[in-house]
Design a protein around this motif. Structure first.
Motif, PDB file in Angstrom:
ATOM      1  N   HIS A 184      12.920  -0.024  -1.980  1.00 54.91           N
ATOM      2  CA  HIS A 184      13.027  -1.433  -1.591  1.00 54.91           C
ATOM      3  C   HIS A 184      14.425  -1.793  -1.129  1.00 54.91           C
ATOM      4  O   HIS A 184      14.607  -2.728  -0.357  1.00 54.91           O
ATOM      5  CB  HIS A 184      12.634  -2.335  -2.765  1.00 54.91           C
TER       6      HIS A 184
ATOM      7  N   TYR B  14      -5.919   9.740  -5.071  1.00 48.05           N
ATOM      8  CA  TYR B  14      -6.972   8.898  -4.506  1.00 48.05           C
ATOM      9  C   TYR B  14      -7.627   9.665  -3.371  1.00 48.05           C
ATOM     10  O   TYR B  14      -6.953  10.355  -2.606  1.00 48.05           O
ATOM     11  CB  TYR B  14      -6.401   7.594  -3.919  1.00 48.05           C
TER      12      TYR B  14
ATOM     13  N   GLY C 214       0.794  -1.222   0.000  1.00 48.90           N
ATOM     14  CA  GLY C 214       0.000   0.000   0.000  1.00 48.90           C
ATOM     15  C   GLY C 214       0.829   1.274   0.000  1.00 48.90           C
ATOM     16  O   GLY C 214       0.313   2.365   0.249  1.00 48.90           O
TER      17      GLY C 214
HETATM   18  N1  LIG Z   1      -6.202   1.531  -8.756  1.00 50.22           N
HETATM   19  C1  LIG Z   1      -6.303   0.373  -8.069  1.00 50.22           C
HETATM   20  N2  LIG Z   1      -7.381  -0.415  -8.223  1.00 50.22           N
HETATM   21  C2  LIG Z   1      -7.506  -1.572  -7.528  1.00 50.22           C
HETATM   22  N3  LIG Z   1      -6.608  -2.018  -6.653  1.00 50.22           N
HETATM   23  C3  LIG Z   1      -5.493  -1.267  -6.458  1.00 50.22           C
HETATM   24  C4  LIG Z   1      -5.291  -0.043  -7.146  1.00 50.22           C
HETATM   25  N4  LIG Z   1      -4.115   0.483  -6.752  1.00 50.22           N
HETATM   26  C5  LIG Z   1      -3.610  -0.372  -5.868  1.00 50.22           C
HETATM   27  N5  LIG Z   1      -4.430  -1.427  -5.678  1.00 50.22           N
HETATM   28  C6  LIG Z   1      -4.217  -2.535  -4.738  1.00 50.22           C
HETATM   29  O1  LIG Z   1      -3.873  -1.983  -3.510  1.00 50.22           O
HETATM   30  C7  LIG Z   1      -2.848  -2.711  -2.884  1.00 50.22           C
HETATM   31  C8  LIG Z   1      -1.682  -1.793  -2.573  1.00 50.22           C
HETATM   32  O2  LIG Z   1      -1.071  -1.392  -3.792  1.00 50.22           O
HETATM   33  P1  LIG Z   1       0.156  -0.397  -3.876  1.00 50.22           P
HETATM   34  O3  LIG Z   1       0.416  -0.098  -5.297  1.00 50.22           O
HETATM   35  O4  LIG Z   1      -0.100   0.776  -3.001  1.00 50.22           O
HETATM   36  O5  LIG Z   1       1.333  -1.256  -3.302  1.00 50.22           O
HETATM   37  P2  LIG Z   1       2.886  -0.914  -3.159  1.00 50.22           P
HETATM   38  O6  LIG Z   1       3.203  -1.007  -1.736  1.00 50.22           O
HETATM   39  O7  LIG Z   1       3.209   0.338  -3.842  1.00 50.22           O
HETATM   40  O8  LIG Z   1       3.535  -2.146  -3.916  1.00 50.22           O
HETATM   41  P3  LIG Z   1       4.841  -2.207  -4.850  1.00 50.22           P
HETATM   42  O9  LIG Z   1       5.993  -2.413  -3.971  1.00 50.22           O
HETATM   43  O10 LIG Z   1       4.571  -3.401  -5.720  1.00 50.22           O
HETATM   44  O11 LIG Z   1       4.886  -0.955  -5.612  1.00 50.22           O
HETATM   45  C9  LIG Z   1      -2.495  -3.837  -3.845  1.00 50.22           C
HETATM   46  O12 LIG Z   1      -3.154  -5.017  -3.389  1.00 50.22           O
HETATM   47  C10 LIG Z   1      -3.034  -3.395  -5.153  1.00 50.22           C
HETATM   48  O13 LIG Z   1      -3.450  -4.506  -5.910  1.00 50.22           O
END
Ligand SMILES: Nc1ncnc2c1ncn2[C@@H]1O[C@H](COP(=O)(O)OP(=O)(O)OP(=O)(O)O)[C@@H](O)[C@H]1O
Ligand SMILES: [Mg+2]
Lengths: 359, 253
Positions: B208, B51, B39
């Motif tokens: 990361h 968002y 997230g």
């Molecule tokens: N626009 C969207 N519509 C539906 N689900 C979403 C959307 N954006 C993110 N998600 C979901 O929300 C959760 C968090 O996503 P996010 O992109 O914030 O992760 P992250 O921590 O940035 O991961 P990464 O390290 O892969 O970038 C995930 O399960 C993703 O599938």
């Protein structure tokens, strides 16, 4: 070796920001302008003016307007003919109602009216994109065609909604109407085209042009860095339609001189102008004129080419050959060089820069 | 300077953020870490208004907001880069960076059409600022290159340049070093630290590479499955049991 920028150092950002940073380009451009001002008025015949120069300038201006909207701001439009009609009929209506009004002012007003309609058509663009937006603009095109056919007031109640170019003077010289000399019309058009093109160039290299391109390239990122999508898209619709409106007014008042609403049909205006920017180069000002010249000149060339070879081909066949060539070329450009003739010109210049040592 | 309070966000059934609160202090470098899908990107998207959270508020410079247009947030002084490069591909490096300054320019289109007097001065003034950023990021040679022709590492740098061009008070960087080799990472770290030093910009970044995070950040927030599981100095976080379980253990650091 002739085309080198070596040794042309810029000592200020102003020098680096000019339209033609390379000196040779500057000389070439001004030489071309001098040529354009002097040679056709002195030596041109009516064939040159009527068949080549007038349509290239008018349609080139329309193509520039569409290029601002589609090439720079990324909003596809099939309503070009509608906006040309709005410009032409506005010009006609204003100049017949106020015959004393300077025609430059009338052109400006016609452009502004077209711009206002452009903004109205552009409002849905915030929500709908691409193909669906194109369909909306198409609806606008049909709506305008319907209006000029049905609302007799727009054409001063002339039969079959025809409008013509009334005689008008500028600075005491007759520049419009059937009796005006071609050279006078030509010089006036050249002036209008030059000034408007310069303004367009200034717009696209400044803040507004960058926000158009930002919206075109990635609208979400543009929004996230503070560019307001609606205002930006509407400004492109307004300014693009302004150019198309003035182009359309010139198209009728200087080139065709007598038109009925048929002249603004989608197949004789909207699509050809779209092809001009596709062949000339999306997002290029030079490309708008190259594309216009190409599309105007190709039929002329074909019509003279076969008789020259003593091959007797009936003219309707030539027309079919024309259509086939257009289709083929558009596919060719889409696949091989989506950036169009303008890009080819750029490649030639890059090669020239390296010549005679290609590495 | 930034307070995130009880933010929750869900996409249908997926709860991307669950009651997250943390603060970012003036002038610090905050790292947000967590496994894939934790997230993190969603959090940045909430902060810059892309968002709208289901609940919770965001206080930026003492002003609270629940919903705000991204363009307005950007104008208020928040700039960001993206996980997948989001440059304007058809434009040159210089134009991309100049576009970052667009919100700072004000001359109307009539002046611009004439490119004369005030509009010209404004343009040159901003060009000078853009050139400072170009010098700062050492990308002089590519200023007139169309960005889609640049290699990945340089594109990331240009994107940072575009964000810096807005002279933000808060800079959000989404994985600025993803996919870079060691040398490029070192350069990027240096730029981030320099930005923080020279301009006093507050920075929140997602990364990361734990080595990088430990080296450059003042504070670390750890997310996992939309929950905040730790918040503290790099060494504290590193020693935290939850974090080791959730993240470091998995990545084998
Ligand atoms: N626009 C969207 N519509 C539906 N689900 C979403 C959307 N954006 C993110 N998600 C979901 O929300 C959760 C968090 O996503 P996010 O992109 O914030 O992760 P992250 O921590 O940035 O991961 P990464 O390290 O892969 O970038 C995930 O399960 C993703 O599938
Ligand atoms: Mg992410």
């Amino acid at each position: 070796m002739l085309y080198r920028e070596t040794g042309q150092y810029k000592s200020s950002y102003a020098a680096d920001q000019q339209i033609f940073p390379i000196a040779q380009d500057r000389y070439l451009f001004w030489a071309f302008m001098v040529f354009a001002c002097v040679v056709p008025p002195l030596f041109g015949n009516d064939y040159l003016f009527q068949v080549i120069l007038f349509p290239v300038m008018c349609l080139g201006l329309c193509a520039l307007g569409l290029n601002i909207l589609t090439g720079y701001a990324g909003q596809i439009s099939l309503g070009t003919g509608g906006f040309m009609a709005i410009g032409a009929y506005s010009f006609f209506k204003i100049t017949t109602s106020f015959p004393e009004l300077n025609i430059l002012v009338v052109f400006l007003l016609a452009g502004l009216i077209s711009a206002i309609f452009g903004v109205l058509i552009g409002i849905p663009s915030l929500r709908i994109k691409g193909f669906y937006l194109a369909v909306t603009t198409l609806a606008a095109q049909f709506f305008v065609e319907w209006c000029i056919n049905r609302i007799d007031w727009l054409s001063d109640y002339s039969p079959s909604s025809t409008i013509g170019a009334p005689p008008r003077e500028l600075f005491g010289i007759l520049v419009m109407g059937p009796d005006a000399p071609s050279w006078a019309k030509y010089l006036l058009m050249l002036g209008i085209v030059f000034v408007l093109t310069l303004c367009a160039k200034n717009l696209v290299r400044g803040r507004i042009g960058r926000s158009w391109m930002a919206i075109r390239d990635m609208d979400i990122a543009a929004e996230l860095i503070g560019i307001r999508p609606l205002a930006t898209k509407l400004s492109a619709f307004a300014i693009g339609s302004f150019y198309i409106g003035i182009g359309g007014a010139m198209y009728v008042m200087f080139y065709l001189e007598n038109v009925d609403p048929e002249a603004f049909g989608i197949f004789v205006t909207s699509f050809p102008v779209l092809f001009m920017i596709m062949i000339g180069g999306l997002g290029s000002i030079l490309g708008s004129y190259l594309g216009a010249a190409f599309i105007v000149l190709m039929p002329v060339f074909l019509r003279n080419f076969f008789p020259l070879l003593q091959i007797d081909i009936p003219s309707h066949v030539i027309q079919h050959v024309e259509y086939m060539l257009f289709g083929g070329l558009i596919i060719f450009f889409l696949i091989v060089e989506p950036a169009g003739l303008a890009r080819l010109w750029q490649i030639v210049k890059e090669k020239l820069r390296q010549w005679p040592f290609p590495y | 300077m930034l307070e995130v309070k009880n933010i929750s966000l869900s996409f249908g059934a997926v709860q991307a953020l669950h009651d997250i609160s943390f603060g970012v202090d003036q002038g610090e470098i905050l790292a947000i870490i967590g496994p894939n899908g934790a997230g993190k990107s969603s959090m940045l998207n909430v902060i810059n208004g892309f968002y709208t959270p289901d609940s919770g508020t965001i206080l930026f410079k003492g002003v609270s907001r629940a919903k705000m247009e991204p363009a307005e947030v950007a104008r208020a002084g928040v700039a960001r880069t993206f996980q997948n490069i989001a440059l304007f591909r058809g434009m040159t490096t210089l134009d991309n960076i100049m576009t970052g300054r667009n919100t700072k320019m004000s001359k109307n289109f009539l002046w611009q059409a004439l490119h004369f007097g005030p509009a010209r001065n404004e343009e040159l003034e901003h060009r000078r600022k853009a050139e400072e950023i170009i010098d700062f990021l050492e990308i002089q040679a590519i200023r007139k290159t169309i960005v889609s022709r640049l290699p990945y590492g340089l594109q990331k740098r240009v994107e940072l340049g575009r964000a810096l061009a807005a002279e933000p008070e808060l800079l959000l960087l989404d994985e600025p070093m993803a996919g870079m080799n060691t040398e490029e990472k070192e350069d990027m770290c240096r730029f981030i630290l320099d930005v923080n030093d020279h301009f006093g910009t507050t920075i929140a970044l997602i990364e990361h590479d734990m080595g990088v995070v430990m080296d450059i950040s003042d504070r670390v927030v750890v997310l996992d499955y939309g929950q905040k599981i730790a918040d503290g100095s790099p060494s504290e976080v590193r020693a935290d049991k939850h974090v080791i379980d959730a993240y470091l253990g998995v990545s084998g650091n």
